[in-house]
Design a protein around this motif. Structure first.
Motif, mmCIF file in Angstrom:
data_model
loop_
_atom_site.group_PDB
_atom_site.id
_atom_site.type_symbol
_atom_site.label_atom_id
_atom_site.label_comp_id
_atom_site.label_asym_id
_atom_site.label_seq_id
_atom_site.Cartn_x
_atom_site.Cartn_y
_atom_site.Cartn_z
ATOM 1 N N UNK A 21 27.558 -99.505 72.805
ATOM 2 C CA UNK A 21 28.565 -99.827 73.799
ATOM 3 C C UNK A 21 29.588 -98.698 73.852
ATOM 4 N N UNK A 22 29.904 -98.226 75.040
ATOM 5 C CA UNK A 22 30.918 -97.211 75.201
ATOM 6 C C UNK A 22 32.253 -97.865 75.555
ATOM 7 N N UNK A 23 33.288 -97.045 75.667
ATOM 8 C CA UNK A 23 34.590 -97.564 76.052
ATOM 9 C C UNK A 23 34.525 -98.145 77.461
ATOM 10 N N UNK A 24 35.354 -99.155 77.726
ATOM 11 C CA UNK A 24 35.295 -99.845 79.016
ATOM 12 C C UNK A 24 35.846 -98.957 80.131
ATOM 13 N N UNK A 25 35.180 -98.981 81.269
ATOM 14 C CA UNK A 25 35.649 -98.226 82.430
ATOM 15 C C UNK A 25 36.801 -98.969 83.100
ATOM 16 N N UNK A 26 37.533 -98.266 83.968
ATOM 17 C CA UNK A 26 38.707 -98.852 84.608
ATOM 18 C C UNK A 26 38.358 -100.022 85.511
ATOM 19 N N UNK A 27 37.139 -100.026 86.057
ATOM 20 C CA UNK A 27 36.759 -101.101 86.982
ATOM 21 C C UNK A 27 35.799 -102.116 86.352
ATOM 22 N N UNK A 28 35.617 -102.041 85.031
ATOM 23 C CA UNK A 28 34.765 -103.017 84.362
ATOM 24 C C UNK A 28 35.348 -104.421 84.529
ATOM 25 N N UNK A 29 34.521 -105.372 84.929
ATOM 26 C CA UNK A 29 35.003 -106.725 85.231
ATOM 27 C C UNK A 29 35.654 -107.374 84.016
ATOM 28 N N UNK A 30 35.019 -107.232 82.854
ATOM 29 C CA UNK A 30 35.591 -107.821 81.645
ATOM 30 C C UNK A 30 36.927 -107.168 81.321
ATOM 31 N N UNK A 31 36.990 -105.837 81.416
ATOM 32 C CA UNK A 31 38.207 -105.112 81.074
ATOM 33 C C UNK A 31 39.368 -105.527 81.982
ATOM 34 N N UNK A 32 39.139 -105.534 83.280
ATOM 35 C CA UNK A 32 40.218 -105.897 84.202
ATOM 36 C C UNK A 32 40.658 -107.345 83.994
ATOM 37 N N UNK A 33 39.698 -108.226 83.689
ATOM 38 C CA UNK A 33 40.053 -109.614 83.417
ATOM 39 C C UNK A 33 40.885 -109.741 82.161
#
Length: 445
Positions: free
Chosen positions: A302-314
């Motif tokens: 797993x890499x670092x979360x992108x700015x538009x990743x659904x989980x990350x933004x949530x």
């Protein structure tokens, strides 16, 4: 006369139904679900969906959000599927079935003739493929996610006498998780034993000291795993095993730990799951056995979360809109961009930002008058040194580790390898993994 092609056209082969696996009470005890929503409901912890924190004290909002909240994502679901599949396969042998006389026979062999027990187990070759490694950057939530995944599987189950072939109550330990905190190999094995002892009120770990050999420690662990039908051993922070010299070569201690790991998983043929940072993958690839056991079948990177990743933004939205500033309205696209710039898609860095935001609110004379955008910038400036230092350690450390693997690759390139000493497919795979990890990190910097 019909030709040979058509002579059997009207015949239909009749095959008997595939016999289902024998009833094994150890499997229902795992309470496995194949439904993602059901799994999410078991491990999700969202107090903000039940309560409004608009009027809650700042310290209480901070405690709940950082210590109690958990949002499952695709990684957690993939890990749950991986873990339960491995455990199912591990239990699906006659001597892991407490309804089968083979289980009692194996337990007796392990207790009274460990060498014979290991010979019998090796004949099954069950160790092949029953292992995996979770490789991910520091701070993406490996340990937290794994803890929640394991919490959805009952750790201890007390079977009634009628569940067993020998008509006695039986304690099943489904999983054990231990951190590899730079302990000696013997101390590490005793920690695993102590974890099983704690769950079963046993005391086998106290029978061992540093005067006993590593092999004696492993034999004791095999006895405990057989005695309590342990379903899986999870080893966290395994990257601590990996140490390099300045020239990129592995230290003697790191090589010894790889040999120790190989001996342990070879003599204890139950599922093992390793957790570590990207440096762990090329390290395991140095050994054909460890590569086949852990990387070849079930490597998960797993890499670092992108700015538009659904989980990350949530996750960002819940932290800031439900807990940090529940009266501050919604995050703007600029707010999301600033948060991702400060935290680079890393959950640990995000939590530092959240912690600093709560600190800024606690010190403010009128916290309700601070806007969301201003608070995000205040939080970053308040913790700028800590955030940037950790960001450097996170990204530069991983890049340096990957570079060391690359240096070793160049050192062992075919141009300087003597004839007859060409690298194996395993070595080439390890080098490729190191290169891919290095290239991925370069793109983040």
């Amino acid at each position: 006369m019909k030709n040979s092609v058509d002579s059997h056209a009207d015949e239909t082969a009749v095959l008997t139904d595939w016999p289902g696996p024998a009833c094994n009470p150890a499997l229902p005890a795992l309470n496995i679900t194949n439904d993602k929503k059901t799994f999410f409901s078991r491990c999700e912890v969202r107090p903000d969906e039940r309560f409004s924190f608009a009027n809650a004290p700042i310290n209480e909002r901070k405690r709940v959000s950082l210590d109690e909240m958990f949002m499952p994502n695709e990684l957690s679901w993939r890990l749950y599927c991986l873990v339960t599949d491995m455990m199912y396969r591990g239990y699906n042998y006659p001597d892991r079935n407490i309804k089968d006389p083979a289980q009692q026979k194996q337990a007796n062999l392990t207790a009274f003739n460990p060498e014979k027990a290991k010979e019998v187990l090796k004949l099954t070759e069950r160790d092949k493929g029953v292992g995996a490694v979770l490789v991910a950057e520091s701070g993406v939530g490996k340990t937290t996610t794994m803890n929640k995944v394991l919490s959805a599987i009952p750790q201890v189950h007390r079977h009634k006498a009628s569940d067993t072939y020998y008509n006695r109550e039986f304690i099943q330990v489904s999983w054990v998780k231990v951190k590899f905190h730079g302990l000696s190999m013997k101390a590490f094995l005793r920690r695993i034993l102590a974890s099983i002892d704690y769950l079963t009120d046993d005391s086998l770990a106290t029978e061992l000291t540093d005067n006993n050999s590593v092999t004696e420690h492993i034999d004791k662990l095999l006895l405990h795993c057989t005695k309590y039908n342990v379903g899986m051993i999870v080893l966290d922070e395994c990257q601590i095993m990996v140490k390099h010299k300045n020239n990129g070569e592995l230290t003697a201690a790191a090589i010894d730990r790889a040999d120790f790991l190989q001996q342990m998983v070879n003599d204890i043929p139950i599922p093992f799951l390793l957790i570590g940072t990207p440096i762990l993958e090329p390290y395991l690839a140095q050994s054909p056995y460890l590569y086949r056991r852990f990387i070849e079948e079930a490597a998960m990177i797993e890499e670092l979360y992108s700015a538009d990743d659904i989980f990350w933004t949530g996750l960002v939205r819940v932290y800031f809109e439900s807990y940090v500033l529940p009266t501050g309205g919604s995050l703007s696209s600029a707010d999301f961009a600033n948060i991702h710039e400060h935290s680079v898609g890393n959950i640990s860095l995000l939590k530092i930002l959240v912690t600093r935001a709560f600190g800024c609110l606690s010190r403010a004379e009128n916290p309700n008058e601070i806007s969301m955008s201003d608070l995000i910038e205040m939080a970053y400036l308040d913790g700028q040194n800590e955030i940037e230092n950790m960001k450097t350690l996170l990204l530069e450390g991983s890049r340096q580790n990957a570079t060391k693997a690359k240096v070793q690759k160049q050192k062992n390139s075919p141009s300087i390898v003597p004839v007859g000493k060409q690298k194996s497919a395993v070595e080439r795979a390890g080098e490729q993994a190191a290169q891919e990890s290095y290239d991925a990190l370069q793109s983040l910097l």
